[in-house]
Write an enzyme that holds these catalytic residues in place. Sequence first.
Site, PDB file in Angstrom:
ATOM      1  N   SER A 231      26.563  31.003  16.544  1.00 49.40           N
ATOM      2  CA  SER A 231      26.961  31.953  17.599  1.00 49.40           C
ATOM      3  C   SER A 231      27.233  33.160  17.240  1.00 49.40           C
ATOM      4  O   SER A 231      27.335  34.115  18.072  1.00 49.40           O
ATOM      5  CB  SER A 231      27.927  31.146  18.489  1.00 49.40           C
ATOM      6  OG  SER A 231      29.280  31.216  17.905  1.00 49.40           O
TER       7      SER A 231
ATOM      8  N   LYS B 180      34.797  34.355  18.504  1.00 47.87           N
ATOM      9  CA  LYS B 180      33.829  35.186  19.502  1.00 47.87           C
ATOM     10  C   LYS B 180      34.446  36.653  19.502  1.00 47.87           C
ATOM     11  O   LYS B 180      35.342  36.881  19.080  1.00 47.87           O
ATOM     12  CB  LYS B 180      33.833  34.779  20.927  1.00 47.87           C
ATOM     13  CG  LYS B 180      33.702  33.097  21.124  1.00 47.87           C
ATOM     14  CD  LYS B 180      32.226  32.872  20.983  1.00 47.87           C
ATOM     15  CE  LYS B 180      31.957  31.305  21.163  1.00 47.87           C
ATOM     16  NZ  LYS B 180      30.583  31.148  20.668  1.00 47.87           N
TER      17      LYS B 180
END
Length: 202
Positions: free
Chosen positions: A36, A76
């Site tokens: 990701s 993230k």
Amino acid sequence: MSARRAAGAVLGAGVLLCLLAGVAVTALGVRVDGTSMAPTLHRGDRVLAAPGSAGEARRFDVVLLRATNKDTLMVKRVIGLPGDRVAIVSTPDEPFQVLLQEGGKGPLRRVAAPQWAAQAHRTGACCTPEGTRSARAELRTVPEGSFFYLGDNPDLSDDSRAYGWGEIDRIEGRVGVRAYPVSTSPDIGNRPVLEEYRGPSP
């Protein structure tokens, strides 16, 4: 002490330091799972959090966090801070345009990240009042104590679009360095910038 013995002692100390550094990276470093955050971080990379950075959100930093109602530690990128307005607009030509109005005032700008442009192919919009995906683009205000976060590989990232606003007090640290493989860069790179946006307001 002879020169040979001195050289051996220095070499031994160097080997010991390398071993200790390896143990520290293994023990303290967080292993990246999944894709990701590619190409910024890859599966198997190990990152270290900056000391004293828990509970701290700064725009465009990469952080270690736990999503609301989810215990898995994630890596993230922070996009929107409390009071900001955020949206994601998709068009056939540009399927992933992240828009940001800092502090909810002033110009609406586009968050530009080269890694997104190269990897975002799926269309989708954001946001609902909870900060998740929506049927159409809607500007939403990030609540107090919260933040909006995305992965650097948007088509393969579960982030605010899936889990909603992040909670700042669930940030476990800012990624300060990639410890493995060793990087010579002072940061992990691919930091987005804000650009002028001339499209319609959501």
